[in-house]
Design an enzyme around this catalytic site. Sequence first.
Site, PDB file in Angstrom:
ATOM      1  N   GLU A   3       1.002  -3.610  -1.036  1.00 54.82           N
ATOM      2  CA  GLU A   3       1.390  -3.739  -2.449  1.00 54.82           C
ATOM      3  C   GLU A   3       2.677  -4.548  -2.589  1.00 54.82           C
ATOM      4  O   GLU A   3       2.876  -5.252  -3.585  1.00 54.82           O
ATOM      5  CB  GLU A   3       1.506  -2.340  -3.080  1.00 54.82           C
ATOM      6  CG  GLU A   3       0.109  -1.729  -3.256  1.00 54.82           C
ATOM      7  CD  GLU A   3       0.024  -0.225  -3.128  1.00 54.82           C
ATOM      8  OE1 GLU A   3       1.073   0.453  -3.223  1.00 54.82           O
ATOM      9  OE2 GLU A   3      -1.097   0.285  -2.913  1.00 54.82           O
ATOM     10  N   GLU A  58      -3.502  -0.810   7.605  1.00 58.02           N
ATOM     11  CA  GLU A  58      -4.066  -0.455   6.305  1.00 58.02           C
ATOM     12  C   GLU A  58      -4.900  -1.620   5.782  1.00 58.02           C
ATOM     13  O   GLU A  58      -4.343  -2.559   5.189  1.00 58.02           O
ATOM     14  CB  GLU A  58      -2.940  -0.158   5.301  1.00 58.02           C
ATOM     15  CG  GLU A  58      -2.092   1.037   5.665  1.00 58.02           C
ATOM     16  CD  GLU A  58      -1.504   1.690   4.425  1.00 58.02           C
ATOM     17  OE1 GLU A  58      -1.679   2.901   4.293  1.00 58.02           O
ATOM     18  OE2 GLU A  58      -0.906   0.997   3.596  1.00 58.02           O
ATOM     19  N   LYS A  98       4.105   6.306  -3.230  1.00 57.43           N
ATOM     20  CA  LYS A  98       4.141   5.120  -4.105  1.00 57.43           C
ATOM     21  C   LYS A  98       4.996   5.452  -5.339  1.00 57.43           C
ATOM     22  O   LYS A  98       5.964   6.212  -5.207  1.00 57.43           O
ATOM     23  CB  LYS A  98       2.718   4.646  -4.432  1.00 57.43           C
ATOM     24  CG  LYS A  98       1.888   4.466  -3.147  1.00 57.43           C
ATOM     25  CD  LYS A  98       0.584   3.766  -3.341  1.00 57.43           C
ATOM     26  CE  LYS A  98      -0.135   3.654  -1.997  1.00 57.43           C
ATOM     27  NZ  LYS A  98      -1.391   2.913  -2.087  1.00 57.43           N
ATOM     28  N   GLY A 153      -6.911   2.907  -1.791  1.00 58.42           N
ATOM     29  CA  GLY A 153      -7.179   3.371  -3.149  1.00 58.42           C
ATOM     30  C   GLY A 153      -8.602   3.118  -3.622  1.00 58.42           C
ATOM     31  O   GLY A 153      -8.898   3.267  -4.807  1.00 58.42           O
ATOM     32  N   HIS A 200       4.287  -2.975   3.028  1.00 56.18           N
ATOM     33  CA  HIS A 200       3.053  -2.414   2.459  1.00 56.18           C
ATOM     34  C   HIS A 200       2.312  -3.525   1.711  1.00 56.18           C
ATOM     35  O   HIS A 200       2.935  -4.411   1.130  1.00 56.18           O
ATOM     36  CB  HIS A 200       3.391  -1.256   1.516  1.00 56.18           C
ATOM     37  CG  HIS A 200       2.177  -0.488   1.120  1.00 56.18           C
ATOM     38  ND1 HIS A 200       1.314  -0.924   0.136  1.00 56.18           N
ATOM     39  CD2 HIS A 200       1.649   0.661   1.608  1.00 56.18           C
ATOM     40  CE1 HIS A 200       0.312  -0.065   0.031  1.00 56.18           C
ATOM     41  NE2 HIS A 200       0.491   0.900   0.912  1.00 56.18           N
ATOM     42  N   ASN A 258       2.675   8.497   1.610  1.00 53.65           N
ATOM     43  CA  ASN A 258       3.304   7.454   0.796  1.00 53.65           C
ATOM     44  C   ASN A 258       3.021   7.767  -0.667  1.00 53.65           C
ATOM     45  O   ASN A 258       1.911   7.550  -1.146  1.00 53.65           O
ATOM     46  CB  ASN A 258       2.726   6.086   1.192  1.00 53.65           C
ATOM     47  CG  ASN A 258       3.241   4.962   0.304  1.00 53.65           C
ATOM     48  OD1 ASN A 258       4.167   5.158  -0.485  1.00 53.65           O
ATOM     49  ND2 ASN A 258       2.644   3.796   0.428  1.00 53.65           N
ATOM     50  N   SER A 316      -7.659   5.335   1.957  1.00 50.99           N
ATOM     51  CA  SER A 316      -8.626   6.349   1.526  1.00 50.99           C
ATOM     52  C   SER A 316      -8.795   7.484   2.548  1.00 50.99           C
ATOM     53  O   SER A 316      -9.900   8.004   2.724  1.00 50.99           O
ATOM     54  CB  SER A 316      -9.971   5.704   1.177  1.00 50.99           C
ATOM     55  OG  SER A 316      -9.806   4.796   0.092  1.00 50.99           O
TER      56      SER A 316
HETATM   57  P1  13P Z   1      -4.800   5.590  -0.376  1.00 52.74           P
HETATM   58  O1  13P Z   1      -4.719   6.717   0.640  1.00 52.74           O
HETATM   59  O2  13P Z   1      -4.614   6.031  -1.781  1.00 52.74           O
HETATM   60  O3  13P Z   1      -6.004   4.747  -0.139  1.00 52.74           O
HETATM   61  O4  13P Z   1      -3.520   4.643  -0.073  1.00 52.74           O
HETATM   62  C1  13P Z   1      -3.252   4.242   1.226  1.00 52.74           C
HETATM   63  C2  13P Z   1      -1.929   3.624   1.250  1.00 52.74           C
HETATM   64  O5  13P Z   1      -1.702   2.552   0.699  1.00 52.74           O
HETATM   65  C3  13P Z   1      -0.849   4.343   1.956  1.00 52.74           C
HETATM   66  O6  13P Z   1       0.255   3.527   2.160  1.00 52.74           O
END
Ligand code: 13P
Length: 263
Positions: A106, A174, A14, A180, A104, A12, A220
């Site tokens: 976010e 997740e 983003k 992150g 997601h 992903n 992560s």
């Molecule tokens: P990270 O791997 O940066 O923690 O992000 C995970 C994520 O949100 C994937 O959709």
Amino acid sequence: MGVARTPLIAGNWKMNLDHLQSIAFVQKLAWALRDAKHSFSDVEVAVFPPFTDLRSVQTLIAADKLELGHGAQDLSVHDSGAYTGEISGAFLSALACRYVIIGHSERRQYHHESDEVVAQKTVAALRHGLVPVVCVGETAEDLEAHGPSAVPVAQLQVVLDAISVDADVVVAYEPVWAIGSGQAATPEQAQQVCAALRAAIAEKLGEDAAARTRILYGGSVKSGNIAGFMNQKDVDGALVGGASLDVDEFSAIARFRQHVGTV
Ligand code: 13P
């Protein structure tokens, strides 16, 4: 005898990499995986670029007959009409997207997407022949208040109520606190929640659907911890954020079989 689920390593991106950068990145990733003799039939690999990159990525994949999959990061609940800024699942299908990420954290957090909207988007994706990658996960506060599985299972239930027994979906667990943060869940924590999600699928859609559905862990994930997750019975892959923007890291994650058993 269990059903063999092909692992999926999904990147992903983003809001990173514009369309030119996406071309360079996908080329390098394809070379890295080719040099490593990656077997895409054993471990599927897909990238999820921003909407504006999708045409470039699709064209590159088609022209060079790459085995990488691609998908989008969101879609509209609507198919067409006066919805400024929205993207129809029909447009994603037309760009040969196989997948679309839905719900997601976010999007849930910054765009106030409710479980009901996530369910509607899942139905919209299926209507257009896309495989939804439905994201669920608890915040640190949820974890404290309700324990590890309650919130992700409740989020998934709303989606399961809206889809049919034969729907082809991927679920991504997740934990919000792991995204992150550099603080991944432990493999045991991921297994516990992924098993609870699979049980919820079994209860609602039956054992076949539960055995067939791939459940990913995200938060992560790196080349150094992927093996621990992939050793778990109910973890069928990873949804990778930050580490999916580094060709060497992401290709090492996709080649987790070479380090499974080493942790
Ligand atoms: P990270 O791997 O940066 O923690 O992000 C995970 C994520 O949100 C994937 O959709």
